[in-house]
Scaffold this active site. Structure first.
Site, PDB file in Angstrom:
ATOM      1  N   LYS A 272      -3.553  -7.175 -10.049  1.00  0.00           N
ATOM      2  CA  LYS A 272      -4.670  -7.553  -9.172  1.00  0.00           C
ATOM      3  C   LYS A 272      -5.726  -6.448  -9.203  1.00  0.00           C
ATOM      4  O   LYS A 272      -5.388  -5.258  -9.049  1.00  0.00           O
ATOM      5  CB  LYS A 272      -4.151  -7.722  -7.739  1.00  0.00           C
ATOM      6  CG  LYS A 272      -5.274  -7.926  -6.723  1.00  0.00           C
ATOM      7  CD  LYS A 272      -4.791  -7.763  -5.290  1.00  0.00           C
ATOM      8  CE  LYS A 272      -5.945  -7.939  -4.323  1.00  0.00           C
ATOM      9  NZ  LYS A 272      -6.517  -6.773  -3.735  1.00  0.00           N
TER      10      LYS A 272
ATOM     11  N   LYS B  83      -9.432  -1.538  -5.637  1.00  0.00           N
ATOM     12  CA  LYS B  83      -9.874  -0.140  -5.554  1.00  0.00           C
ATOM     13  C   LYS B  83      -8.664   0.788  -5.500  1.00  0.00           C
ATOM     14  O   LYS B  83      -8.674   1.855  -6.077  1.00  0.00           O
ATOM     15  CB  LYS B  83     -10.684   0.077  -4.265  1.00  0.00           C
ATOM     16  CG  LYS B  83     -11.998  -0.637  -4.222  1.00  0.00           C
ATOM     17  CD  LYS B  83     -12.759  -0.273  -2.949  1.00  0.00           C
ATOM     18  CE  LYS B  83     -12.325  -1.082  -1.745  1.00  0.00           C
ATOM     19  NZ  LYS B  83     -13.115  -2.277  -1.484  1.00  0.00           N
TER      20      LYS B  83
ATOM     21  N   LYS C 168       0.831  -1.207   0.000  1.00  0.00           N
ATOM     22  CA  LYS C 168       0.000   0.000   0.000  1.00  0.00           C
ATOM     23  C   LYS C 168       0.865   1.257   0.000  1.00  0.00           C
ATOM     24  O   LYS C 168       0.585   2.212  -0.724  1.00  0.00           O
ATOM     25  CB  LYS C 168      -0.958   0.000   1.200  1.00  0.00           C
ATOM     26  CG  LYS C 168      -2.118  -0.946   0.981  1.00  0.00           C
ATOM     27  CD  LYS C 168      -3.148  -0.864   2.071  1.00  0.00           C
ATOM     28  CE  LYS C 168      -4.285  -1.845   1.763  1.00  0.00           C
ATOM     29  NZ  LYS C 168      -5.217  -1.996   2.848  1.00  0.00           N
TER      30      LYS C 168
HETATM   31  P1  ADP Z   1      -9.447  -3.644  -2.694  1.00  0.00           P
HETATM   32  O1  ADP Z   1      -8.148  -4.339  -2.990  1.00  0.00           O
HETATM   33  O2  ADP Z   1     -10.170  -3.257  -3.906  1.00  0.00           O
HETATM   34  O3  ADP Z   1      -9.274  -2.490  -1.717  1.00  0.00           O
HETATM   35  P2  ADP Z   1     -10.481  -5.019  -0.476  1.00  0.00           P
HETATM   36  O4  ADP Z   1      -9.091  -4.982   0.075  1.00  0.00           O
HETATM   37  O5  ADP Z   1     -11.527  -4.176   0.133  1.00  0.00           O
HETATM   38  O6  ADP Z   1     -10.367  -4.692  -2.004  1.00  0.00           O
HETATM   39  O7  ADP Z   1     -10.947  -6.521  -0.542  1.00  0.00           O
HETATM   40  C1  ADP Z   1     -12.167  -7.031  -0.019  1.00  0.00           C
HETATM   41  C2  ADP Z   1     -12.203  -8.521  -0.228  1.00  0.00           C
HETATM   42  O8  ADP Z   1     -12.196  -8.822  -1.617  1.00  0.00           O
HETATM   43  C3  ADP Z   1     -10.992  -9.269   0.352  1.00  0.00           C
HETATM   44  O9  ADP Z   1     -11.376 -10.520   0.876  1.00  0.00           O
HETATM   45  C4  ADP Z   1     -10.091  -9.435  -0.822  1.00  0.00           C
HETATM   46  O10 ADP Z   1      -9.191 -10.479  -0.697  1.00  0.00           O
HETATM   47  C5  ADP Z   1     -11.094  -9.650  -1.930  1.00  0.00           C
HETATM   48  N1  ADP Z   1     -10.513  -9.171  -3.174  1.00  0.00           N
HETATM   49  C6  ADP Z   1     -10.241  -7.901  -3.504  1.00  0.00           C
HETATM   50  N2  ADP Z   1      -9.693  -7.816  -4.712  1.00  0.00           N
HETATM   51  C7  ADP Z   1      -9.588  -9.088  -5.158  1.00  0.00           C
HETATM   52  C8  ADP Z   1      -9.087  -9.664  -6.364  1.00  0.00           C
HETATM   53  N3  ADP Z   1      -8.584  -8.918  -7.328  1.00  0.00           N
HETATM   54  N4  ADP Z   1      -9.142 -10.995  -6.482  1.00  0.00           N
HETATM   55  C9  ADP Z   1      -9.664 -11.761  -5.506  1.00  0.00           C
HETATM   56  N5  ADP Z   1     -10.162 -11.286  -4.373  1.00  0.00           N
HETATM   57  C10 ADP Z   1     -10.112  -9.960  -4.177  1.00  0.00           C
END
Ligand code: ADP
Ligand code: TRP
Length: 320
Positions: free
Chosen positions: A189, A192, A110
């Site tokens: 990946k 957001k 991050k």
């Molecule tokens: P972001 O990376 O968009 O901020 P979050 O960290 O809020 O997403 O993730 C929320 C949930 O969704 C978590 O359990 C995370 O592992 C899953 N997740 C987020 N992005 C992915 C992805 N690209 N592939 C698989 N799972 C994901």
């Protein structure tokens, strides 16, 4: 079996969230005792704007309900409405070696991506451990990127239990291997934080435009395309059963269609897959009080359990 997961509210929900966390979770509610919350304390670590954080939190709740989370089966709340986790977070901090946090990939990732480094961002895994341990969670369905956080949770719980007896249940993660990392439109990946998402509830035209921006190689029209490693293929596969996926693979290698066709096809798949959820979402957007009632009911239930655990923990460490 008690299962829990949290989802951050730092942006609109996307396909990675849906396949990596929400869909597996929603499927589990039929047979298990499910707890899920919107992790807005965690989102605060990367939020700059109060109005946006508030809005994303409510949007995420509405999205979950629209996608099939059933409040009669699942305890559903907003993290900041169950403040006992912050008490536990502090107590667990005492049992969290600095070295453990220094090894966290997500913190380094991050910061590398431009999120301001702060104590909250650094100690984020301890709050996540508190979320999990306060409810005696047995399983946590997550995306691959979160596995390390669950391992850290176990390390912290073991350290605590070694000193005070079996107070915390040791959680295990559930990862859907095939769906482990959903790619974003740039092939990284989907996240957001990286601005590469396809949101679940975009307008149709915006969705089409987003799909058309997916990065592909430059094979010219008329030549066979390689489905392996293609972001459009990877995303479309999420929506297809085995046979339809084979058909798509054949269309790729036939050389008769170009990436433009497959991007349109992907847009149709997404649009259709979320048609019913879109209707429910329109309902909840019109009935925000109903959503607030569901969430405050959930918070009360979660708080009841959390209070019992906190009494045990405080007693063990000598805080009463
Ligand atoms: P972001 O990376 O968009 O901020 P979050 O960290 O809020 O997403 O993730 C929320 C949930 O969704 C978590 O359990 C995370 O592992 C899953 N997740 C987020 N992005 C992915 C992805 N690209 N592939 C698989 N799972 C994901
Ligand atoms: N850190 C998780 C994520 O980014 C969200 C989260 C917070 C969570 N607390 C949790 C997930 C507890 C599972 C259990 O996705």
């Amino acid at each position: 079996m008690r299962i829990l997961t949290g989802i951050q509210s730092s942006g609109k929900l996307h396909i990675g969230n849906f396949f990596g966390a929400m869909k597996p979770m929603i499927e589990l509610q039929e047979e298990h005792e499910l707890y899920t919350f919107i992790a807005n304390y965690h989102s605060l670590t990367s939020s700059k704007d109060a109005a946006a954080l508030r809005q994303y939190t409510l949007d995420a709740a509405i999205d979950y309900l629209s996608l099939g989370l059933d409040p009669n089966k699942t305890v559903f709340w907003i993290q900041s409405e169950m403040p006992q986790v912050l008490e536990l977070y502090w107590i667990l901090s005492k049992f969290t070696p600095m070295g453990l946090l220094e090894r966290a990939h997500s913190y380094k990732d991050k910061v590398a991506k431009g999120v301001a480094s702060s104590h909250a961002l650094f100690s984020y895994p301890v709050l996540m451990a508190a979320d999990i341990l306060i409810l005696d969670t047995q399983k946590v369905p997550v995306g691959k990127d979160q596995i390390q956080h669950i391992e850290m949770t176990r390390d912290i719980a073991i350290k605590f239990n070694n000193e005070f007896g079996e107070i915390f249940t040791l959680p295990e993660y559930i990862v859907e291997e095939e769906l482990a990392t959903i790619p974003g439109i740039d092939g990284e990946k989907m996240s957001k934080s990286y601005g590469n998402t396809i949101e679940l509830f975009m307008e149709e035209k915006a969705l089409q435009q987003r799909c058309s921006k997916i990065v592909t190689d430059s094979t010219p029209l008329g030549e066979a395309l390689d489905p392996q490693g293609c972001n459009v293929f990877a995303l479309a596969s999420l929506f297809l059963d085995h046979d339809t996926k084979s058909e798509l693979r054949e269309r790729y290698t036939s050389g008769k269609e170009g990436y433009g066709h497959f991007k349109k096809y992907l847009k149709e798949l997404i649009w259709e897959a979320f048609a019913e959820a879109r209707q429910k979402r329109a309902y909840y957007l019109d009935h925000p009080d109903e959503v607030r009632d569901i969430l405050s009911d959930g918070a009360k239930k979660a708080q009841r359990l959390a209070s019992i655990k906190m009494a045990q923990v405080k007693d063990a460490v000598g805080l009463l």
